[in-house]
Design an enzyme around this catalytic site. Structure first.
Site, PDB file in Angstrom:
ATOM      1  N   CYS A   1       8.404  30.139 -15.944  1.00 45.56           N
ATOM      2  CA  CYS A   1       8.853  30.940 -17.234  1.00 45.56           C
ATOM      3  C   CYS A   1       9.024  30.296 -18.397  1.00 45.56           C
ATOM      4  CB  CYS A   1      10.495  31.044 -16.339  1.00 45.56           C
ATOM      5  SG  CYS A   1      10.560  31.428 -14.801  1.00 45.56           S
TER       6      CYS A   1
ATOM      7  N   HIS B   1      17.637  31.089 -22.445  1.00 46.89           N
ATOM      8  CA  HIS B   1      16.642  31.706 -21.495  1.00 46.89           C
ATOM      9  C   HIS B   1      17.421  32.599 -20.529  1.00 46.89           C
ATOM     10  CE1 HIS B   1      13.479  31.211 -18.685  1.00 46.89           C
ATOM     11  NE2 HIS B   1      14.213  31.029 -17.895  1.00 46.89           N
TER      12      HIS B   1
ATOM     13  N   GLU C   1      22.129  26.043 -18.392  1.00 49.54           N
ATOM     14  CA  GLU C   1      21.801  25.936 -19.888  1.00 49.54           C
ATOM     15  C   GLU C   1      23.028  25.943 -20.815  1.00 49.54           C
ATOM     16  OE1 GLU C   1      19.787  29.935 -20.764  1.00 49.54           O
ATOM     17  OE2 GLU C   1      19.171  28.982 -22.744  1.00 49.54           O
TER      18      GLU C   1
ATOM     19  N   LYS D   1      17.118  39.077 -22.098  1.00 43.37           N
ATOM     20  CA  LYS D   1      16.874  39.387 -20.773  1.00 43.37           C
ATOM     21  C   LYS D   1      18.089  40.473 -20.251  1.00 43.37           C
ATOM     22  CE  LYS D   1      14.312  35.335 -19.454  1.00 43.37           C
ATOM     23  NZ  LYS D   1      14.536  34.288 -20.493  1.00 43.37           N
TER      24      LYS D   1
ATOM     25  N   HIS E   1      13.185  39.726 -17.158  1.00 42.57           N
ATOM     26  CA  HIS E   1      12.462  38.592 -17.200  1.00 42.57           C
ATOM     27  C   HIS E   1      11.116  38.606 -17.144  1.00 42.57           C
ATOM     28  CE1 HIS E   1      11.424  34.357 -17.200  1.00 42.57           C
ATOM     29  NE2 HIS E   1      12.154  34.064 -16.116  1.00 42.57           N
TER      30      HIS E   1
ATOM     31  N   PHE F   1      10.812  27.190 -13.567  1.00 42.15           N
ATOM     32  CA  PHE F   1      10.562  26.779 -12.215  1.00 42.15           C
ATOM     33  C   PHE F   1       9.684  25.540 -12.585  1.00 42.15           C
ATOM     34  CE2 PHE F   1      11.244  31.167  -9.967  1.00 42.15           C
ATOM     35  CZ  PHE F   1      12.393  30.773  -9.647  1.00 42.15           C
TER      36      PHE F   1
END
Lengths: 426, 432
Positions: free
Chosen positions: B179, B319, B330, B351, B356, B415
């Site tokens: 990502c 994110h 985050e 998002k 995503h 990830f």
């Protein structure tokens, strides 16, 4: 030298069909031994192409000690972690880390970069879904209810292209700047080049950089064969009768450090990274320009980056993948830069196969060894030099590098051409 | 040290679940309109998750529709071609034969190359009734070998197609850090320009995992929201009731150019791409560190790289995936870095509308930051209704917020623990 920060190589590691260490691989090559042999990973006896340079007879446990990891990563990651560990161990960085005080340790980790060049996608991972597709008999609605009972819940994580990056970080605690390059054949060399750039630009003080790949599986052999890229007998770079490449598999890794840091901690310096050039020919997924334009541009950029001239180069490790188009255009590209003054040229794929994303990284590690031993190993499968590529100084016999500087050329799909320059006499 | 080369963003292109170009995407993000819905491309009715954020009614622009290269293009390659074409048109500059070698290319490319339909062929010809692979199927004369489809599935096929289509012949690279890929591709592009290796870079990301394999792989991880009856509300980053992300798809590309050269040719400059920060969490393969360790270093580095301080940051495009763990981690990182500024700084996750976009996310969101700076608007973080004490940052709730944005920050956390942060500076704040 052209760069303000000189970059030392303080650790190397490699694994491929020719051996489980740089020593083993080097010894095979100088003894003229090729790892190319009949395919063992599946019964390929009926296949039109049935040779490869596989890594044979190695337990997962040998590659990665932590058994819990075996279900979380794939074969290519195991090779990558194995080679990276050799390089990290050889560098002595972990021992050095132990001597740091509590406050300095986190900073050390934050300033240690991790770079990987990964083969990225493969085909075999998708086959994990075939049982669920069969159980649903091709019906998607049924498949939607089936996959969770037959596919590993960690499937996605197991197949991440950036697993080596992640697990090198976790294993050693490295947390600095990072990249995972998925640029097919040039992934490994670009990982090394980006690591060196990060050190020069002071984004990190040291870095682990690894290229790894397991391109060799039924669907890629079948696909490359359809495209006419594979040899049926052996890999003969620059030979008149060359007929294609042969897959290998494995990984190669280096540890890079700012040279003053390496000297200050008393590390053994195996060589110095001098420069890199990277270009695409922009000719599409497969096509190569016949004139070797990308090869010569990449070499010129690397020479400029290294602050040296062509005459300083003492050894060329060519891509030499054994396909008709690549070897011919590579020879033209080399001659355009070096004119009549080409240093000894060798190539290693005849012995180790084509490791795709790991190929250039392995060539770099072997180039350092060649410089240290002052030997440009012969290309044992070379019989008659292709008149098209002559007078390129390639030979079946060993030659002597004319200086302690080597140029490594790596080419790949997407019209990619990368040249790296390293030096040993430091 | 000599001052860093200053890099301008002069062109944008997007193909997203809320619009097939940058203008439409931006208008819908500002309006907080969701692109999520029931999955239509394939029959997802048997899947535990049946919603996604699909690109809708997509067609290649006329300039590309007749290109001979497009037969090699997969669905996500087509998104990439369209977004890149838009970015170049928007910038009003393209590679020419005399400067093609000074044009670079950097892309975050998705990991999933083989389509479900291609896998169906493999099953039909190369597997037994239990779904076990029978390799000899590949060499059976009945196997419909397709070199075009094989080329399309090579890892850098997108790079090959785009550099050929647009005539780029300089530094070219493709990266994948899950990502974080799109953000890292832009960071790489910035560094390549600063190193003097290119004068222009076409940089971006593309991905589509909205297929039966991609969807099931995220279902297996339990990463997706299964709010199948309320798809538009399913992605709710930072909301206390969030329960996973909504899978999207698309592409985003930007044209990067030397600041002075852009000014000289009278280009419109959206903003400066001012800084890149990059770290590894090195925590666990499955989890984000709850205290924000990892993302903290990436954000700090990006600000330092840009010569900016947290005092100057006005907007953060988070994110913000809408998973419990990511958003908590985050927000902890944002609180640590922004310190006393954390209440003041507007934070949103787009998002919430787009879903995503995985490897494309960071690139599209970089474009969103450029537009936010240009228009002086922090886009809304949609579906934020129930505050979560663990996500106590200045979330843009309810509607988009007009405000001058001096410095914007965009995070992409992948990830495997790769963290990418990018910093963008308003042209009015650039002192040259």
């Amino acid at each position: 030298m052209g760069s303000p920060t000189n970059i030392a190589i303080t650790g190397v590691g490699a694994v491929c069909g020719a051996g489980l260490s740089v020593d083993e691989i080097w010894n095979a090559i100088v003894n003229g031994k090729s790892a190319i042999a009949p395919i063992e990973q599946w019964d390929a006896s009926r296949w039109p192409v049935n040779i490869s340079a596989e890594v044979r007879n190695v337990e997962n446990r040998t590659l990665v000690e932590d058994r819990k990891l075996h279900k979380m990563i794939s074969r290519t990651d195991m090779f990558g972690l194995f080679a990276a560990n050799q390089a990290v161990q050889q560098s002595g960085l972990l021992t050095y880390h132990e001597t740091l005080d509590t406050a300095a340790k986190p900073k050390f980790n934050d300033r240690t970069g991790v770079f990987a060049g990964s083969g990225g996608g493969n085909y075999r991972s998708n086959y994990d879904y075939l049982p669920a597709m069969s159980a649903g008999d091709g019906d998607l609605k049924k498949f939607g209810g089936e996959f969770s009972s037959s596919v590993n819940p960690m499937w996605l994580l197991k197949n991440l292209p950036n697993n080596v990056l992640c697990h090198v970080g976790i294993r050693y605690g490295f947390k600095g700047t990072n990249a995972c390059v998925t640029n097919q054949c040039v992934g490994g060399v670009l990982a090394i080049a980006e690591a060196a750039a990060a050190l020069r630009n002071d984004e990190a003080d040291r870095a682990s950089a690894t290229g790894h790949d397991t391109p060799f599986e039924p669907e890629t052999v079948s696909g490359y064969h359809q495209l006419g890229l594979l040899s049926r007998d052996t890999l003969r770079p620059f030979d008149r009768d060359r007929s294609g490449t042969v897959f290998g598999e494995g990984a190669a890794s280096v540890v890079l450090e700012k040279i003053e840091d390496a000297k200050a901690r008393g590390a053994k310096i195996l060589g110095e990274f001098l420069g890199c050039g990277c270009v695409t020919e922009g000719a599409g997924i497969l096509d190569l320009r016949p004139d070797g334009d990308g090869v010569s541009r990449a070499i010129e950029l690397a020479l400029t980056d290294a602050g040296i001239s062509a005459a300083d180069v003492g050894l060329i490790v060519a891509h030499g993948n054994g396909t008709r188009a690549s070897d011919a255009s590579e020879a033209l590209g080399i001659r355009r830069v070096f004119g009549a003054n080409v240093p000894p040229v060798t190539a290693f794929k005849w012995a180790v196969g084509h490791l795709i994303a790991a190929s250039g990284a392995l060539d770099l590690v072997l180039a350092l060894r060649a410089l240290r031993e002052k030997i440009a190993p012969g290309i044992a499968t070379l019989k008659v030099i292709d008149p098209e590529v002559s007078p390129l100084p390639v030979s079946a016999k060993a030659q002597t590098p004319r200086s302690d500087i080597a140029l490594v050329i790596c080419r790949g799909f997407g019209g990619m051409n990368v040249a790296l320059i390293v030096q040993t006499g430091v | 040290m000599k001052p860093k080369r200053r890099i301008a963003i002069t062109g944008l292109g997007m193909v997203t679940p809320v619009g097939n170009d940058a203008r439409t995407t931006w208008a819908n993000l500002r309006a907080g309109k969701s692109g999520a819905g029931a999955i239509r491309y394939f029959d997802a009715s048997g899947f535990p998750v049946r919603i996604g954020a699909e690109v809708k009614n997509f067609e290649l622009p006329a300039a590309l529709a007749n290109s001979k290269h497009t037969k090699f293009a997969s669905r996500s390659h087509r998104f990439a071609l369209a977004a890149a074409e838009e970015a170049l048109s928007d910038a009003g500059i393209r590679p020419q034969s005399d400067n093609a070698h000074r044009w670079g290319f950097s892309v975050g490319a998705g990991m999933m190359a083989v389509s479900y339909d291609e896998l169906k062929i493999t099953r039909e010809f190369c597997a037994n009734s239990d779904g076990e692979l029978q390799p000899d199927g590949f060499i059976d004369p009945r196997y419909p070998a397709d070199p075009v489809s094989f080329c399309r599935t090579q890892t850098n096929a997108g790079l090959g197609l785009l550099t050929q289509q647009f005539g780029i012949r300089g530094y070219a690279t493709a990266v994948h850090t899950a990502c974080a890929s799109g953000g890292q591709a832009l960071g790489t592009a910035l560094k390549v320009m600063r190193r003097g290796l290119a004068d222009y870079v076409l940089a971006g990301g593309f991905d589509s995992m909205l297929n039966p394999i991609g969807l099931s792989s995220f279902c297996l991880l339990g990463a997706l929201s299964s709010d199948n009856d309320t798809p538009e509300k399913a992605s709710r980053p930072f909301d206390a009731t969030r329960n996973g992300f909504v899978l999207g798809e698309g592409a985003g590309f930007l044209v990067l150019e030397d600041w002075h050269a852009a000014q000289k040719r009278g280009a419109k400059i959206y903003c400066e791409l001012a800084g890149d920060g990059n770290s590894l969490s090195s925590y666990r393969i499955t989890d984000s560190p709850p205290d924000g360790d990892g993302p903290i270093q990436a954000i700090q580095q990006a600000l330092a790289d840009a010569g900016a301080t947290s005092e100057e940051v006005d907007y953060v495009n988070a994110h913000g995936t809408s998973t419990q763990m990511n958003d908590r981690s985050e927000c902890a990182a944002l609180r640590a870095v922004l310190g006393g500024n954390v209440e003041r700084v507007a934070v949103s996750s787009t998002k919430s509308c787009m879903g995503h976009l995985i490897a494309a996310a960071g690139a599209v969101e970089a474009g969103v930051c450029a537009l936010a700076i240009r228009d002086g608007v922090a886009p809304v973080s949609a579906n934020h209704e129930n505050p979560d004490p663990d996500c106590n940052v200045g979330i843009v709730r309810g509607e988009s917020k007009p405000m001058k944005i001096r410095v914007a920050l965009s995070n992409s956390l992948g990830f495997g623990g790769s963290n990418s942060s990018l910093v963008f500076r308003n042209p009015s704040e650039v002192k040259v």
